[in-house]
Scaffold this motif. Structure first.
Motif, short mmCIF file in Angstrom:
data_model
loop_
_atom_site.label_atom_id
_atom_site.label_comp_id
_atom_site.label_asym_id
_atom_site.label_seq_id
_atom_site.Cartn_x
_atom_site.Cartn_y
_atom_site.Cartn_z
N ALA A 192 0.85 -1.20 0.00
CA ALA A 192 0.00 0.00 0.00
C ALA A 192 0.88 1.24 0.00
CB ALA A 192 -0.92 0.00 1.22
N ALA A 193 0.48 2.24 -0.79
CA ALA A 193 1.24 3.48 -0.88
C ALA A 193 1.00 4.32 0.37
CB ALA A 193 0.84 4.25 -2.13
N GLY A 194 1.97 5.17 0.67
CA GLY A 194 1.82 6.07 1.81
C GLY A 194 0.82 7.16 1.54
N SER A 195 0.43 7.88 2.58
CA SER A 195 -0.57 8.94 2.45
C SER A 195 -0.16 10.12 3.33
CB SER A 195 -1.95 8.42 2.87
OG SER A 195 -2.87 9.47 2.99
N ASP A 196 -0.65 11.31 2.93
CA ASP A 196 -0.40 12.50 3.74
C ASP A 196 -1.30 12.55 4.97
OD1 ASP A 196 1.52 13.37 1.96
OD2 ASP A 196 0.10 14.52 0.76
N ILE A 197 -2.29 11.67 5.01
CA ILE A 197 -3.21 11.61 6.16
C ILE A 197 -2.64 10.60 7.16
CG2 ILE A 197 -5.58 11.15 6.87
CD1 ILE A 197 -6.40 11.73 3.96
N ALA A 198 -2.32 11.08 8.34
CA ALA A 198 -1.57 10.26 9.30
C ALA A 198 -2.29 8.96 9.63
CB ALA A 198 -1.33 11.07 10.58
N GLU A 199 -3.61 9.02 9.85
CA GLU A 199 -4.34 7.82 10.24
C GLU A 199 -4.33 6.78 9.12
OE1 GLU A 199 -5.35 10.86 10.51
OE2 GLU A 199 -5.68 11.25 12.65
N ILE A 200 -4.58 7.23 7.89
CA ILE A 200 -4.59 6.30 6.76
C ILE A 200 -3.19 5.76 6.51
CG2 ILE A 200 -5.08 6.07 4.29
CD1 ILE A 200 -7.23 8.16 4.61
N ASP A 201 -2.18 6.64 6.68
CA ASP A 201 -0.79 6.19 6.48
C ASP A 201 -0.43 5.12 7.50
OD1 ASP A 201 1.78 6.57 5.09
OD2 ASP A 201 2.47 7.23 7.04
N GLN A 202 -0.91 5.26 8.72
CA GLN A 202 -0.64 4.25 9.75
C GLN A 202 -1.29 2.92 9.38
OE1 GLN A 202 1.30 4.28 12.44
NE2 GLN A 202 0.73 2.17 12.86
N VAL A 203 -2.52 2.97 8.85
CA VAL A 203 -3.18 1.74 8.41
C VAL A 203 -2.40 1.09 7.27
CG1 VAL A 203 -5.28 0.80 7.37
CG2 VAL A 203 -5.45 2.53 9.15
N ALA A 204 -1.90 1.93 6.33
CA ALA A 204 -1.12 1.39 5.21
C ALA A 204 0.16 0.72 5.70
CB ALA A 204 -0.80 2.51 4.22
N ARG A 205 0.85 1.37 6.67
CA ARG A 205 2.07 0.77 7.20
C ARG A 205 1.77 -0.55 7.91
NH1 ARG A 205 3.25 6.12 8.83
NH2 ARG A 205 2.79 5.58 10.99
N THR A 206 0.66 -0.59 8.65
CA THR A 206 0.28 -1.83 9.33
C THR A 206 -0.05 -2.92 8.31
OG1 THR A 206 -0.62 -0.53 11.17
CG2 THR A 206 -1.31 -2.83 11.00
N GLN A 207 -0.78 -2.54 7.26
CA GLN A 207 -1.09 -3.50 6.20
C GLN A 207 0.17 -4.03 5.55
OE1 GLN A 207 -3.63 -4.93 4.76
NE2 GLN A 207 -2.92 -5.43 2.70
N ASN A 208 1.13 -3.15 5.25
CA ASN A 208 2.37 -3.58 4.61
C ASN A 208 3.17 -4.49 5.52
OD1 ASN A 208 1.73 -2.09 2.36
ND2 ASN A 208 2.95 -0.32 2.94
N ALA A 209 3.20 -4.16 6.82
CA ALA A 209 3.92 -5.01 7.76
C ALA A 209 3.27 -6.39 7.85
CB ALA A 209 3.96 -4.35 9.14
N MET A 210 1.95 -6.42 7.84
CA MET A 210 1.24 -7.71 7.91
C MET A 210 1.52 -8.54 6.66
SD MET A 210 -2.86 -8.41 7.96
CE MET A 210 -2.96 -7.84 6.26
N VAL A 211 1.47 -7.90 5.48
CA VAL A 211 1.71 -8.63 4.24
C VAL A 211 3.16 -9.12 4.18
CG1 VAL A 211 1.80 -8.41 1.73
CG2 VAL A 211 -0.10 -7.41 2.99
N ALA A 212 4.09 -8.27 4.63
CA ALA A 212 5.49 -8.69 4.64
C ALA A 212 5.71 -9.89 5.54
CB ALA A 212 6.38 -7.52 5.08
N GLU A 213 5.04 -9.88 6.70
CA GLU A 213 5.18 -11.02 7.62
C GLU A 213 4.53 -12.28 7.02
OE1 GLU A 213 6.22 -13.19 11.04
OE2 GLU A 213 6.95 -11.34 10.11
N LEU A 214 3.38 -12.11 6.36
CA LEU A 214 2.76 -13.26 5.70
C LEU A 214 3.66 -13.82 4.61
CD1 LEU A 214 -0.97 -12.12 5.32
CD2 LEU A 214 -0.10 -13.95 6.77
N ALA A 215 4.25 -12.90 3.82
CA ALA A 215 5.15 -13.35 2.75
C ALA A 215 6.35 -14.09 3.33
CB ALA A 215 5.60 -12.15 1.92
#
Length: 427
Positions: A192-215
């Motif tokens: 997921a791409a980053g965002s200028d909106i802090a809350e959405i950016d945090q969700v994107a980082r969490t999603q990326n971390a989860m996908v990386a761990e799954l991979a």
């Protein structure tokens, strides 16, 4: 989501505009009528000034020219119209003004202002000024229309801003949703791409971390299956051939064959343990079983001597003086040497030499044959790299095993082929 954001923003702006416009609507009406009454009162006072004290004796009154739509009349003490225009006899407003008080009323579709005319502290007449209320209403309606235009313009600007903000808010969420859909479809390379909106950016980082761990977990599982398959294939083949030979040979020593099979099974168990240990290397699991270098090399030679002899190739194991009793992590070293010797048997040629030596506080084990390596040392250890029909797993697995044990596996020479395994020694 965009439509919801737009609707919420427009509704909020509309409520704010209504709350602001309603007092303005009432204020405009009050201000216009109050202004008109003030204008009429000034006209009435200007006319009253022109009424002389001789008015009661019949002196004529010269009234100023009234504005269009305005009627000015002068009444005597008997409340009869003497000059100007208006009702022939005074109306209620003029009668009340005769009591020495200025009266302003909105009655009969007109705005009427009456002021008394005094002389020697006596009321000698009344000036009545009136105008059609519709004229004032017309001005009020024009002001209301202008206010409505401003409100419509503000609402239009609010819609444009709301649509832009909705796009800015929803775009990163749509990208995040697309990344989630791709991940659910099995593509674990999507981030997921980053965002200028802090809350959405945090969700994107969490999603990326989860996908990386799954991979990582999936890759770890695939590697475990491939490693286990690679490491178990050769000893299982040897075990099967040994048992088949014992059964097919008349008068064969079945007890010896059984003992050899048990030894092979023990080695298989150790192989499985070692592959599992490597899969859990991030948990800090290490090979705690150590044996002397001579014992480990004897076991390795016993396992591989027959395989090379069947191909009429010689396997020589040499321990330099002083290395016989040095501790070696048995399972790790055995697995790595199995990979190197299997590679030497399949891809190498001629004599195979295994040499154990001590160097710089570490134990070095060299595995050499008379063949050549046509690949660079960097590419050789990449998973999937092979110079023949192999899977390209063995050397990558051996390198991982060595690093998990705190050691290092390198290609010391490509012609002739020499691999060197360095194992740290305890202080």
């Amino acid at each position: 989501m965009r439509q919801r954001v737009v609707r919420v923003a427009v509704a909020a702006v509309l409520i704010a505009l209504v709350l602001l416009a309603l007092p303005l609507v009432v204020g405009i009406r009050y201000a216009y009528f109050a202004d008109e009454r003030g204008e009429l009162e000034r006209d009435a006072l200007a006319a009253a000034v022109r009424v002389s004290p001789q008015f009661t004796a019949g002196d004529p009154v010269e009234l100023p020219r009234p504005a269009e739509g305005t009627h000015v009349g002068v009444y005597d003490a008997a409340l009869r119209l003497k000059a100007g225009s208006g009702p022939p006899t005074a109306d209620v407003t003029a009668r009340r003004a005769a009591a020495d008080a200025t009266v302003s009323e909105h009655t009969g579709g007109q705005i009427v202002v009456s002021v008394p005319v005094t002389s020697n502290e006596q009321v000698i007449g009344v000036v009545r000024v009136a105008t059609d209320a519709q004229i004032v209403w017309n001005r009020v309606l024009l002001a209301w229309l202008a206010l409505l235009g401003v409100v419509a313009f503000a609402l239009g600007v609010a819609v444009l801003v709301a649509r832009r903000q909705a796009a800015l808010l929803s775009a990163p969420l749509e990208d995040l949703s697309a990344a989630c859909v791709a991940t659910a479809s099995g593509d674990l390379s999507v981030r997921a791409a980053g965002s200028d909106i802090a809350e959405i950016d945090q969700v994107a980082r969490t999603q990326n971390a989860m996908v990386a761990e799954l991979a990582r977990l999936l890759q770890q599982g695939r590697h475990f299956a491939a490693n286990a398959s690679h490491q178990l294939r050769t000893p299982l083949t040897g075990l099967q051939l040994g048992l088949e030979t014992a059964l097919a040979t008349p008068g064969a020593d079945l007890r010896a064959a059984s003992e050899e099979a048990l030894a092979q099974c023990a080695h298989l168990r150790h192989t499985i343990d070692e592959v599992l240990r490597l899969a859990k290397a991030d948990q800090g699991l290490t090979d705690t079983v150590t044996r002397s270098a001579s014992d480990v090399m004897d076991r390795v030679e016993a396992r591989w001597h027959g395989a090379f002899a069947d191909e009429e190739r010689r396997l020589a194991v040499t321990l330099q003086p002083g290395t016989e009793d040095l501790p070696v992590p048995e399972r790790t070293a055995a697995q790595i040497l199995d990979v190197l010797l299997d590679n030497a048997r399949i891809h190498g040629t001629g004599r195979v030499d295994v040499t154990v030596r001590e160097t710089g506080g570490a134990l070095a084990i060299d595995v050499a044959d008379e063949g050549t390596v046509p690949m660079s040392s960097t590419a050789l250890f990449e998973r999937g790299a092979t110079t023949g029909d192999g899977t390209g797993i063995g050397l990558s697995l051996a390198r991982d095993l060595a690093e998990a044990a705190g050691g290092r596996l390198t290609l010391a020479s490509s012609r002739p082929t020499v691999f060197t395994l360095l194992l740290p020694q305890p202080d």
